[in-house]
Design a protein around this motif. Structure first.
Motif, PDB file in Angstrom:
ATOM      1  N   MET A   1     -33.847  -5.844  -5.376  1.00 46.69           N
ATOM      2  CA  MET A   1     -33.266  -4.523  -5.113  1.00 46.69           C
ATOM      3  C   MET A   1     -34.218  -3.435  -5.575  1.00 46.69           C
ATOM      4  N   LEU A   2     -34.409  -2.424  -4.729  1.00 48.53           N
ATOM      5  CA  LEU A   2     -35.265  -1.293  -5.103  1.00 48.53           C
ATOM      6  C   LEU A   2     -34.445  -0.269  -5.870  1.00 48.53           C
ATOM      7  N   LEU A   3     -35.040   0.239  -6.933  1.00 55.33           N
ATOM      8  CA  LEU A   3     -34.377   1.255  -7.755  1.00 55.33           C
ATOM      9  C   LEU A   3     -35.259   2.487  -7.811  1.00 55.33           C
ATOM     10  N   GLY A   4     -34.641   3.651  -7.604  1.00 55.09           N
ATOM     11  CA  GLY A   4     -35.374   4.900  -7.804  1.00 55.09           C
ATOM     12  C   GLY A   4     -35.080   5.398  -9.204  1.00 55.09           C
ATOM     13  N   ARG A   5     -34.422   6.570  -9.273  1.00 54.42           N
ATOM     14  CA  ARG A   5     -34.014   7.099 -10.583  1.00 54.42           C
ATOM     15  C   ARG A   5     -32.595   6.668 -10.929  1.00 54.42           C
ATOM     16  N   GLY A   6     -31.965   5.895 -10.052  1.00 52.51           N
ATOM     17  CA  GLY A   6     -30.582   5.489 -10.310  1.00 52.51           C
ATOM     18  C   GLY A   6     -29.644   6.679 -10.321  1.00 52.51           C
ATOM     19  N   SER A   7     -29.987   7.723  -9.541  1.00 54.79           N
ATOM     20  CA  SER A   7     -29.170   8.940  -9.583  1.00 54.79           C
ATOM     21  C   SER A   7     -28.103   8.967  -8.495  1.00 54.79           C
ATOM     22  N   ASN A   8     -28.015   7.856  -7.748  1.00 56.06           N
ATOM     23  CA  ASN A   8     -26.926   7.752  -6.776  1.00 56.06           C
ATOM     24  C   ASN A   8     -26.293   6.363  -6.850  1.00 56.06           C
ATOM     25  N   LEU A   9     -26.361   5.758  -8.024  1.00 57.57           N
ATOM     26  CA  LEU A   9     -25.936   4.363  -8.151  1.00 57.57           C
ATOM     27  C   LEU A   9     -24.813   4.178  -9.164  1.00 57.57           C
TER      28      LEU A   9
ATOM     29  N   GLY B   1     -33.638  12.639  -7.767  1.00 58.71           N
ATOM     30  CA  GLY B   1     -34.015  11.278  -7.386  1.00 58.71           C
ATOM     31  C   GLY B   1     -35.484  11.169  -7.066  1.00 58.71           C
ATOM     32  N   THR B   2     -35.850  10.019  -6.484  1.00 60.79           N
ATOM     33  CA  THR B   2     -37.225   9.794  -6.044  1.00 60.79           C
ATOM     34  C   THR B   2     -37.321  10.016  -4.535  1.00 60.79           C
ATOM     35  N   VAL B   3     -38.551  10.055  -4.049  1.00 56.14           N
ATOM     36  CA  VAL B   3     -38.782  10.189  -2.611  1.00 56.14           C
ATOM     37  C   VAL B   3     -38.187   8.974  -1.877  1.00 56.14           C
TER      38      VAL B   3
ATOM     39  N   ALA C   1     -31.480  12.628   1.452  1.00 55.51           N
ATOM     40  CA  ALA C   1     -31.043  13.586   0.430  1.00 55.51           C
ATOM     41  C   ALA C   1     -31.185  15.013   0.933  1.00 55.51           C
ATOM     42  N   GLY C   2     -30.311  15.856   0.451  1.00 52.98           N
ATOM     43  CA  GLY C   2     -30.396  17.262   0.828  1.00 52.98           C
ATOM     44  C   GLY C   2     -29.196  18.044   0.343  1.00 52.98           C
ATOM     45  N   THR C   3     -29.125  19.261   0.837  1.00 51.08           N
ATOM     46  CA  THR C   3     -28.023  20.157   0.475  1.00 51.08           C
ATOM     47  C   THR C   3     -27.627  20.904   1.739  1.00 51.08           C
TER      48      THR C   3
ATOM     49  N   ARG D   1     -29.076  28.581  -9.198  1.00 43.44           N
ATOM     50  CA  ARG D   1     -27.738  28.497  -8.621  1.00 43.44           C
ATOM     51  C   ARG D   1     -27.086  27.148  -8.947  1.00 43.44           C
ATOM     52  N   ARG D   2     -27.878  26.083  -8.832  1.00 47.46           N
ATOM     53  CA  ARG D   2     -27.327  24.742  -9.084  1.00 47.46           C
ATOM     54  C   ARG D   2     -26.897  24.563 -10.527  1.00 47.46           C
ATOM     55  N   SER D   3     -27.693  25.122 -11.445  1.00 51.74           N
ATOM     56  CA  SER D   3     -27.349  24.898 -12.854  1.00 51.74           C
ATOM     57  C   SER D   3     -26.031  25.590 -13.211  1.00 51.74           C
TER      58      SER D   3
HETATM   59  C1  LIG Z   1     -26.848  15.967 -11.073  1.00 52.77           C
HETATM   60  C2  LIG Z   1     -27.070  15.358  -9.723  1.00 52.77           C
HETATM   61  C3  LIG Z   1     -27.126  16.155  -8.594  1.00 52.77           C
HETATM   62  C4  LIG Z   1     -27.344  15.599  -7.330  1.00 52.77           C
HETATM   63  N1  LIG Z   1     -27.397  16.415  -6.249  1.00 52.77           N
HETATM   64  C5  LIG Z   1     -27.665  15.905  -5.023  1.00 52.77           C
HETATM   65  C6  LIG Z   1     -27.791  16.760  -3.881  1.00 52.77           C
HETATM   66  O1  LIG Z   1     -27.674  17.964  -3.960  1.00 52.77           O
HETATM   67  N2  LIG Z   1     -28.074  16.193  -2.684  1.00 52.77           N
HETATM   68  C7  LIG Z   1     -28.219  14.844  -2.538  1.00 52.77           C
HETATM   69  O2  LIG Z   1     -28.508  14.382  -1.421  1.00 52.77           O
HETATM   70  N3  LIG Z   1     -28.092  14.008  -3.596  1.00 52.77           N
HETATM   71  C8  LIG Z   1     -27.819  14.500  -4.839  1.00 52.77           C
HETATM   72  N4  LIG Z   1     -27.698  13.657  -5.910  1.00 52.77           N
HETATM   73  C9  LIG Z   1     -27.739  12.187  -5.690  1.00 52.77           C
HETATM   74  C10 LIG Z   1     -29.132  11.540  -5.783  1.00 52.77           C
HETATM   75  O3  LIG Z   1     -29.999  12.285  -6.627  1.00 52.77           O
HETATM   76  C11 LIG Z   1     -29.761  11.354  -4.403  1.00 52.77           C
HETATM   77  O4  LIG Z   1     -28.959  10.522  -3.570  1.00 52.77           O
HETATM   78  C12 LIG Z   1     -31.163  10.718  -4.493  1.00 52.77           C
HETATM   79  O5  LIG Z   1     -31.768  10.750  -3.236  1.00 52.77           O
HETATM   80  C13 LIG Z   1     -31.139   9.287  -5.013  1.00 52.77           C
HETATM   81  O6  LIG Z   1     -32.468   8.938  -5.325  1.00 52.77           O
HETATM   82  P1  LIG Z   1     -32.803   7.830  -6.429  1.00 52.77           P
HETATM   83  O7  LIG Z   1     -34.264   7.677  -6.476  1.00 52.77           O
HETATM   84  O8  LIG Z   1     -32.129   8.153  -7.723  1.00 52.77           O
HETATM   85  O9  LIG Z   1     -32.127   6.556  -5.755  1.00 52.77           O
HETATM   86  P2  LIG Z   1     -31.269   5.416  -6.472  1.00 52.77           P
HETATM   87  O10 LIG Z   1     -29.970   5.993  -6.939  1.00 52.77           O
HETATM   88  O11 LIG Z   1     -32.090   4.688  -7.456  1.00 52.77           O
HETATM   89  O12 LIG Z   1     -30.972   4.480  -5.207  1.00 52.77           O
HETATM   90  C14 LIG Z   1     -30.161   4.920  -4.136  1.00 52.77           C
HETATM   91  C15 LIG Z   1     -30.241   3.893  -3.005  1.00 52.77           C
HETATM   92  O13 LIG Z   1     -31.561   3.910  -2.467  1.00 52.77           O
HETATM   93  C16 LIG Z   1     -32.164   2.624  -2.590  1.00 52.77           C
HETATM   94  N5  LIG Z   1     -33.589   2.844  -2.870  1.00 52.77           N
HETATM   95  C17 LIG Z   1     -34.139   3.576  -3.870  1.00 52.77           C
HETATM   96  N6  LIG Z   1     -35.488   3.575  -3.766  1.00 52.77           N
HETATM   97  C18 LIG Z   1     -35.782   2.832  -2.668  1.00 52.77           C
HETATM   98  C19 LIG Z   1     -36.998   2.445  -2.031  1.00 52.77           C
HETATM   99  N7  LIG Z   1     -38.194   2.830  -2.484  1.00 52.77           N
HETATM  100  N8  LIG Z   1     -36.928   1.665  -0.926  1.00 52.77           N
HETATM  101  C20 LIG Z   1     -35.723   1.260  -0.441  1.00 52.77           C
HETATM  102  N9  LIG Z   1     -34.543   1.560  -1.006  1.00 52.77           N
HETATM  103  C21 LIG Z   1     -34.572   2.357  -2.102  1.00 52.77           C
HETATM  104  C22 LIG Z   1     -31.430   1.930  -3.710  1.00 52.77           C
HETATM  105  O14 LIG Z   1     -31.511   0.516  -3.591  1.00 52.77           O
HETATM  106  C23 LIG Z   1     -30.019   2.464  -3.477  1.00 52.77           C
HETATM  107  O15 LIG Z   1     -29.385   1.765  -2.432  1.00 52.77           O
HETATM  108  C24 LIG Z   1     -27.485  14.197  -7.201  1.00 52.77           C
HETATM  109  C25 LIG Z   1     -27.439  13.380  -8.333  1.00 52.77           C
HETATM  110  C26 LIG Z   1     -27.240  13.955  -9.587  1.00 52.77           C
HETATM  111  C27 LIG Z   1     -27.216  13.052 -10.792  1.00 52.77           C
END
Ligand SMILES: Cc1cc2nc3c(=O)[nH]c(=O)nc-3n(C[C@H](O)[C@H](O)[C@H](O)COP(=O)(O)OP(=O)(O)OC[C@H]3O[C@@H](n4cnc5c(N)ncnc54)[C@H](O)[C@@H]3O)c2cc1C
Length: 300
Positions: A60-68, A128-130, A138-140, A209-211
């Motif tokens: 499983m690929l993990l980015g910052r775990g910000s959507n998990l 998150g990561t790219v 990702a977006g707004t 604005r977000r903060s």
């Molecule tokens: C405070 C806060 C605010 C946020 N605001 C927004 C917002 O405004 N808009 C928005 O869209 N999101 C927002 N998010 C959610 C999150 O940041 C995004 O969804 C972001 O794109 C997730 O990136 P990540 O690297 O953390 O992915 P992760 O959470 O690590 O992974 C998400 C999914 O992507 C997969 N994945 C990750 N990296 C890869 C890779 N290299 N290849 C294949 N699969 C991969 C993972 O397996 C998982 O299924 C917010 C989160 C927080 C905590």
């Protein structure tokens, strides 16, 4: 420790075994991954996939775990983070930017602004990561990453290396892409030239604005649910009187009702319990079915 872990650590001495995923998600929730490893280039990733195939391990690929939301019994197999080469942000010329999947979205937004390139300012507030950003589109309300993507580099486990795909092979919609079960290595974006001072000012404005409107200093994963067409989930939850509702250590944010916060050592089960309560309340009061934006992974 699993039977293959010893061999795995010979191949990747810096790998962590039985690693709590609560250390690697912005929710600070999640049971242990059998193994978690950072890879720094395509050759290392290829070696990892050869090992995984030999031992029939899921990867499983993990980015910052910000959507998990990682479930409480954790993740079987190997969790991979992309570091090193994969964290580069390059400007090959004109209005193109090439960003590794491990690069951070806020960094991407800042670097592009510094070069007078416009199109990704809004990602400054997405932690998150790219790679995760491309998978999630990702977006707004101001725009999504998919709108500026030209090509994506995908790892092909059978070939042991990456390949670029673009054009009609890519599909992005609201918080969704057709990259979900692929391994994303990098993205090439086509931006527009603008005035550096204006772009930087916009970035700062969006950040400010977000903060004020999002709980950015608590343990959460951003929006838990997707907005149904024409509606805002936060408003529905608020109107149902559920702001501040608690389940175990998890709580509906007082600041933004589509955020759940882990403020008292919540488990994934607490969060899922709260999710079900919110879904049920919104269904019975507004006849609206809520769909999760957060990805739920692992074993319950
Ligand atoms: C405070 C806060 C605010 C946020 N605001 C927004 C917002 O405004 N808009 C928005 O869209 N999101 C927002 N998010 C959610 C999150 O940041 C995004 O969804 C972001 O794109 C997730 O990136 P990540 O690297 O953390 O992915 P992760 O959470 O690590 O992974 C998400 C999914 O992507 C997969 N994945 C990750 N990296 C890869 C890779 N290299 N290849 C294949 N699969 C991969 C993972 O397996 C998982 O299924 C917010 C989160 C927080 C905590």
């Amino acid at each position: 420790m699993t039977a293959w872990a010893e061999d795995f650590r010979k191949l990747f001495p810096h790998a962590r075994v039985d690693e709590p995923m609560s250390r690697h998600t912005t929710f600070h929730i999640g049971g242990p991954a059998d193994a978690l490893v950072a890879v720094h280039d395509e050759a290392q990733l290829a070696r990892l996939y050869v090992f995984a195939r030999r031992h029939a391990l899921p990867v499983m690929l993990l980015g910052r775990g910000s959507n998990l939301l990682v479930l409480d019994r954790g993740i079987r197999g190997v969790v991979v983070r992309l570091k090193g080469d994969f964290e580069r942000i390059e400007f090959p010329g004109g209005t193109l930017v090439r960003a590794g999947a491990g690069a951070r979205l806020p960094q991407l937004a800042m670097d592009c602004a510094e070069r007078g390139l416009t199109g990704v300012e809004t990602l400054v507030g997405v932690p998150g990561t790219v790679g995760g950003g491309l998978v999630m589109n990702a977006g707004t309300r101001e725009g999504e990453i998919g709108a500026v993507v030209r090509r994506v580099r995908i790892f092909e486990p059978e070939l042991g290396k990456g390949a670029w795909i673009g054009g009609g092979a890519l599909r992005f919609s609201y918080r969704k892409s057709n990259l979900e079960n692929r391994v994303v290595l990098a993205g090439e974006l086509e931006l527009k030239a603008g005035v550096k001072g204006d772009i930087l000012a916009r970035v700062r404005e969006l950040q400010g604005r977000r903060s004020q409107t999002r709980p950015i200093h608590t343990f959460n994963v951003g929006s838990v649910f997707k907005n149904p067409p024409g509606r805002f989930v936060a408003q529905l939850i608020q109107e149902a009187g559920l702001k501040g509702l608690r389940r175990g250590g998890a709580k509906v944010s007082d600041l933004h009702a589509n955020f759940i916060e882990n403020d008292q050592g919540a488990t994934a089960a607490d969060v899922l319990g709260l999710v079900e309560t919110l879904r049920e309340a919104v269904r019975s009061r507004f006849n609206v079915e809520l769909e999760l934006e957060v990805k739920v992974v692992g074993e319950a």
